[in-house]
Design a protein around this motif. Sequence first.
Motif, mmCIF file in Angstrom:
data_model
loop_
_atom_site.group_PDB
_atom_site.id
_atom_site.type_symbol
_atom_site.label_atom_id
_atom_site.label_comp_id
_atom_site.label_asym_id
_atom_site.label_seq_id
_atom_site.Cartn_x
_atom_site.Cartn_y
_atom_site.Cartn_z
ATOM 1 N N GLY A 101 -42.621 -45.122 -58.476
ATOM 2 C CA GLY A 101 -41.463 -45.998 -58.376
ATOM 3 C C GLY A 101 -40.241 -45.422 -59.070
ATOM 4 O O GLY A 101 -40.335 -44.735 -60.090
ATOM 5 N N GLN A 102 -39.066 -45.696 -58.513
ATOM 6 C CA GLN A 102 -37.813 -45.150 -59.041
ATOM 7 C C GLN A 102 -37.206 -46.098 -60.067
ATOM 8 O O GLN A 102 -37.173 -47.323 -59.874
ATOM 9 C CB GLN A 102 -36.827 -44.917 -57.900
ATOM 10 C CG GLN A 102 -35.590 -44.119 -58.295
ATOM 11 C CD GLN A 102 -34.703 -43.781 -57.119
ATOM 12 O OE1 GLN A 102 -34.915 -44.264 -56.005
ATOM 13 N NE2 GLN A 102 -33.704 -42.953 -57.349
ATOM 14 N N PHE A 103 -36.694 -45.529 -61.157
ATOM 15 C CA PHE A 103 -36.066 -46.269 -62.247
ATOM 16 C C PHE A 103 -34.648 -45.730 -62.400
ATOM 17 O O PHE A 103 -34.454 -44.561 -62.737
ATOM 18 C CB PHE A 103 -36.885 -46.055 -63.524
ATOM 19 C CG PHE A 103 -36.391 -46.776 -64.749
ATOM 20 C CD1 PHE A 103 -35.553 -47.878 -64.672
ATOM 21 C CD2 PHE A 103 -36.804 -46.355 -66.013
ATOM 22 C CE1 PHE A 103 -35.122 -48.543 -65.813
ATOM 23 C CE2 PHE A 103 -36.390 -47.014 -67.164
ATOM 24 C CZ PHE A 103 -35.543 -48.096 -67.065
ATOM 25 N N VAL A 104 -33.653 -46.579 -62.140
ATOM 26 C CA VAL A 104 -32.248 -46.170 -62.182
ATOM 27 C C VAL A 104 -31.495 -47.116 -63.105
ATOM 28 O O VAL A 104 -31.625 -48.343 -62.981
ATOM 29 C CB VAL A 104 -31.616 -46.207 -60.774
ATOM 30 C CG1 VAL A 104 -30.128 -45.867 -60.845
ATOM 31 C CG2 VAL A 104 -32.343 -45.244 -59.843
ATOM 32 N N ASP A 137 -28.227 -41.263 -76.821
ATOM 33 C CA ASP A 137 -27.744 -40.007 -76.270
ATOM 34 C C ASP A 137 -28.707 -39.487 -75.197
ATOM 35 O O ASP A 137 -29.738 -40.099 -74.911
ATOM 36 C CB ASP A 137 -27.509 -38.964 -77.368
ATOM 37 C CG ASP A 137 -28.785 -38.586 -78.117
ATOM 38 O OD1 ASP A 137 -29.889 -38.734 -77.567
ATOM 39 O OD2 ASP A 137 -28.660 -38.126 -79.275
ATOM 40 N N GLU A 138 -28.349 -38.360 -74.614
ATOM 41 C CA GLU A 138 -29.139 -37.811 -73.504
ATOM 42 C C GLU A 138 -30.526 -37.360 -73.956
ATOM 43 O O GLU A 138 -31.534 -37.654 -73.297
ATOM 44 C CB GLU A 138 -28.394 -36.622 -72.888
ATOM 45 C CG GLU A 138 -27.093 -36.989 -72.201
ATOM 46 C CD GLU A 138 -26.249 -35.780 -71.893
ATOM 47 O OE1 GLU A 138 -26.217 -35.355 -70.725
ATOM 48 O OE2 GLU A 138 -25.609 -35.250 -72.834
ATOM 49 N N VAL A 155 -30.571 -37.266 -66.683
ATOM 50 C CA VAL A 155 -29.789 -38.066 -67.629
ATOM 51 C C VAL A 155 -28.432 -37.406 -67.820
ATOM 52 O O VAL A 155 -28.334 -36.182 -67.917
ATOM 53 C CB VAL A 155 -30.487 -38.161 -69.004
ATOM 54 C CG1 VAL A 155 -29.756 -39.152 -69.907
ATOM 55 C CG2 VAL A 155 -31.945 -38.557 -68.871
ATOM 56 N N ARG A 156 -27.382 -38.222 -67.901
ATOM 57 C CA ARG A 156 -26.072 -37.663 -68.226
ATOM 58 C C ARG A 156 -25.213 -38.713 -68.932
ATOM 59 O O ARG A 156 -25.401 -39.923 -68.760
ATOM 60 C CB ARG A 156 -25.345 -37.170 -66.985
ATOM 61 C CG ARG A 156 -24.839 -38.271 -66.054
ATOM 62 C CD ARG A 156 -23.868 -37.715 -65.021
ATOM 63 N NE ARG A 156 -23.373 -38.760 -64.133
ATOM 64 C CZ ARG A 156 -22.345 -38.603 -63.297
ATOM 65 N NH1 ARG A 156 -21.722 -37.431 -63.230
ATOM 66 N NH2 ARG A 156 -21.935 -39.587 -62.522
ATOM 67 N N LEU A 212 -23.991 -43.951 -70.072
ATOM 68 C CA LEU A 212 -25.269 -43.247 -70.028
ATOM 69 C C LEU A 212 -25.928 -43.593 -68.708
ATOM 70 O O LEU A 212 -26.237 -44.759 -68.451
ATOM 71 C CB LEU A 212 -26.152 -43.674 -71.200
ATOM 72 C CG LEU A 212 -27.584 -43.109 -71.216
ATOM 73 C CD1 LEU A 212 -27.579 -41.608 -71.469
ATOM 74 C CD2 LEU A 212 -28.431 -43.822 -72.274
ATOM 75 N N GLU A 213 -26.125 -42.596 -67.861
ATOM 76 C CA GLU A 213 -26.709 -42.811 -66.533
ATOM 77 C C GLU A 213 -27.989 -42.005 -66.404
ATOM 78 O O GLU A 213 -28.020 -40.826 -66.792
ATOM 79 C CB GLU A 213 -25.708 -42.380 -65.447
ATOM 80 C CG GLU A 213 -24.395 -43.135 -65.512
ATOM 81 C CD GLU A 213 -23.329 -42.555 -64.593
ATOM 82 O OE1 GLU A 213 -22.420 -43.310 -64.209
ATOM 83 O OE2 GLU A 213 -23.405 -41.360 -64.276
#
Length: 219
Positions: A101-104, A137-138, A155-156, A212-213
């Motif tokens: 499963g995708q986690f965004v 942070d990243e 992560v960015r 933070l993405e």
Amino acid sequence: MTLTGAEHVLDAGAGTGRDTAALLERLPRGRVTAVDASDRMLEVLQEKINDPRLDSYKHDLTQPLHLPSLVDACISIATFHWIADHEVLFANIADAMRPGGQFVAECGGSGNVARVDAAVAATLGDRQDGAVWHFADEGDTRSRLEAAGFTDIQVRLRPDPAKLEEGEQFEAFLATVILGGHLLKLDESEHEGFVKEVAARIGEPVVDYVRLEFNARKA
């Protein structure tokens, strides 16, 4: 997030349902479970969205979710910076997801609203009562996601400053969007003066957002 339209998606920290509504449009054969820790937010969401494909309930994301079935994906917008323990947070979300499963997610990251934070500290002085936000942070985020059982991690940190009009618009934005957690700790009679002083200390009416993405997959 890549969706076929038939998934069951968890909206973690759904707020008033803006992103929940957008998810439902992308899931004609799927469903959404929306959770939030605020009764007031959920009341607005439930008044706004009447859809049999939506389940919504109050929940603290630092506690296990115990959903009736595992979800295919999880999305979260502007929530995780309100939660201090990201290790527990990510583990709870992983436990609620199917493998693959995708986690965004997107939230405030390291350096977010630093000028606002400095102005608040200068305004409150010795009266400041602990941190309101947690801006990760990243590196820490990647490590915590790995520890929770996620893979394919990206992560960015992305600077995203918001410029507003000086005076009333800036002060209203600070009061309603940024400083709510601080205002809850102050007497109502102090609210206006506190917001005006913070705005004056910041100076230029710019909110120095840093996003933070990240996205990842459940292993």
